[in-house]
Design a protein around this motif. Sequence first.
Motif, PDB file in Angstrom:
ATOM      1  N   UNK A   4       0.847  -1.185   0.000  1.00  0.00           N
ATOM      2  CA  UNK A   4       0.000   0.000   0.000  1.00  0.00           C
ATOM      3  C   UNK A   4       0.885   1.238   0.000  1.00  0.00           C
ATOM      4  N   UNK A   5       0.629   2.176  -0.889  1.00  0.00           N
ATOM      5  CA  UNK A   5       1.350   3.442  -0.958  1.00  0.00           C
ATOM      6  C   UNK A   5       0.412   4.536  -0.505  1.00  0.00           C
ATOM      7  N   UNK A   6       0.958   5.573   0.088  1.00  0.00           N
ATOM      8  CA  UNK A   6       0.108   6.612   0.672  1.00  0.00           C
ATOM      9  C   UNK A   6      -0.757   7.324  -0.355  1.00  0.00           C
ATOM     10  N   UNK A   7      -0.366   7.271  -1.651  1.00  0.00           N
ATOM     11  CA  UNK A   7      -1.155   7.958  -2.666  1.00  0.00           C
ATOM     12  C   UNK A   7      -2.277   7.095  -3.230  1.00  0.00           C
ATOM     13  N   UNK A   8      -2.335   5.821  -2.823  1.00  0.00           N
ATOM     14  CA  UNK A   8      -3.360   4.914  -3.328  1.00  0.00           C
ATOM     15  C   UNK A   8      -4.656   5.134  -2.561  1.00  0.00           C
ATOM     16  N   UNK A  13      -7.246   0.511  -3.601  1.00  0.00           N
ATOM     17  CA  UNK A  13      -6.834  -0.607  -2.755  1.00  0.00           C
ATOM     18  C   UNK A  13      -7.854  -1.753  -2.855  1.00  0.00           C
ATOM     19  N   UNK A  14      -9.131  -1.401  -2.861  1.00  0.00           N
ATOM     20  CA  UNK A  14     -10.163  -2.429  -3.011  1.00  0.00           C
ATOM     21  C   UNK A  14     -10.038  -3.108  -4.370  1.00  0.00           C
ATOM     22  N   UNK A  15      -9.695  -2.326  -5.392  1.00  0.00           N
ATOM     23  CA  UNK A  15      -9.524  -2.902  -6.728  1.00  0.00           C
ATOM     24  C   UNK A  15      -8.365  -3.892  -6.755  1.00  0.00           C
ATOM     25  N   UNK A  16      -7.290  -3.591  -5.995  1.00  0.00           N
ATOM     26  CA  UNK A  16      -6.168  -4.527  -5.905  1.00  0.00           C
ATOM     27  C   UNK A  16      -6.617  -5.860  -5.303  1.00  0.00           C
ATOM     28  N   UNK A  17      -7.450  -5.767  -4.256  1.00  0.00           N
ATOM     29  CA  UNK A  17      -7.943  -6.988  -3.642  1.00  0.00           C
ATOM     30  C   UNK A  17      -8.811  -7.797  -4.576  1.00  0.00           C
ATOM     31  N   UNK A  18      -9.701  -7.130  -5.284  1.00  0.00           N
ATOM     32  CA  UNK A  18     -10.572  -7.845  -6.221  1.00  0.00           C
ATOM     33  C   UNK A  18      -9.776  -8.414  -7.382  1.00  0.00           C
ATOM     34  N   UNK A  19      -8.715  -7.697  -7.806  1.00  0.00           N
ATOM     35  CA  UNK A  19      -7.887  -8.193  -8.905  1.00  0.00           C
ATOM     36  C   UNK A  19      -7.173  -9.485  -8.520  1.00  0.00           C
ATOM     37  N   UNK A  20      -6.876  -9.649  -7.220  1.00  0.00           N
ATOM     38  CA  UNK A  20      -6.209 -10.870  -6.776  1.00  0.00           C
ATOM     39  C   UNK A  20      -7.085 -12.098  -6.986  1.00  0.00           C
TER      40      UNK A  20
END
Length: 469
Positions: A4-8, A13-20
């Motif tokens: 996680x980066x502070x600019x995200x 972040x939710x999209x990253x989880x769903x992409x997994x």
Amino acid sequence: MVTMHESVTSSERAALGKAARASLPRTAHAAFEPDAKRPDPVDIIERQSATRVPELVPVRYGRMLESPFRFYRGAAAIMASDLGASPHTGLMVQLCGDAHLLNFRLLASPERHLVFDINDFDETLPGPFEWDVKRLAASLVIAGRANAFPAGDCAMIVRESVRAYRERMREFAGMRTLDVWYARDDVAQVEAILSERLSRSDRRRVDTASAKARTRTGRQAAGKLTRLVDGIPRIISDPPLITPLDELLSGTEQHGLEDTLRALVADYARTLSSERRHLLGRFHVVDMARKVVGVGSVGTRCWIILLLGRDDEDPLLLQAKEAADSVLAPYSGASAYENQGERVVAGQRLMQAASDIFLGWKHMTGIDGRERDFYVRQLRDWKGIARPETMDPATLALFGRMCGASLARAHARSGDPVAIGAYLGRGDSFDRALARFARAYADQNERDHRALADAVAAGHVTARTDLTS
């Protein structure tokens, strides 16, 4: 690894989880099919034993032989090998590394509140969140089978536990960062978290366990483990489980080890905060012994050190335990900490809402000239230990929910609850998948337990079965 980066943003972040889910669907977690290249489980255990105290290794094997559940408690390295060979989500957290159900306990916070939390961090290391969840899920099925629960009840217990993890993680996803960090599971909050599914009898069980945990103090432990000899408290001998130094060694070797352990107490204090270092300085060392602990830890070097404060009625028992590389290291990478004791302490402080005030670490050279890492903590402080053999399916399901919710809190402190919560989703797809995984892994654990029994019967390894713990 997903970071996680502070600019995200939260949406990103939710999209990253769903992409997994695309790389590892939630239903894929149900699978466990070891291939022909799976390492021999006894070989894995034997490699661990090579660095341990030789005369204690048969005690470890004897404990692991007692039942598939006890075998599982000592087989974290075997499961780490299995999980490391499997696909994972890449959603990283600080892992406990050995999140079986008996490593969740009632503990005392520094403010003297009774909290429910993880208690064992010997294998802690960053890794995919689901590795801890799978270790917990499989332990619930193995415990259920030990009680002769039907397969349907075992599956229900796992689903309840994983559901609690999933729902709590999604709750953390909507919370402010500091609120996540400040979250803790004291007894009242545990009841609140589980309130909609907590019966009157469940509440009585929680209250009874809480009252019993408050009696398990350091003073009570000292009363059980020590006696007066010529007016001075001494640790009671019970070899090989507890062996005072004067029975373990003699002459210059005994004095050398005494000096080493006194130096350990003095030097490890530098890893404490200044006020806790001052508090420790109010105590002085009076006795020491080697102690056998746990199942998986048997054979590691573990010392109990008795200190006194104001007088004989003011004891403090410290435990200095050897810390080796985490069993996860070959699969998730080496620790960022050179000292393995510091790795354990850092992981514990990151995952626990409130850690032991005397928790610290030290590098030490033993009388054999070999260098080893240790971590130090109080031997016992308001610890309430579960007894799954006394539980019916409803009670084990309650305990599983407590463990799942607590594990989610521990993971949310280091990982990204938004991404993990999005991966898990609102439905029960992940819950049902882990119930199937846990059943398959419980089958494998039984085969591995038989492999150890066969190795003992064939004389390939020696087990000592005349000791109980």
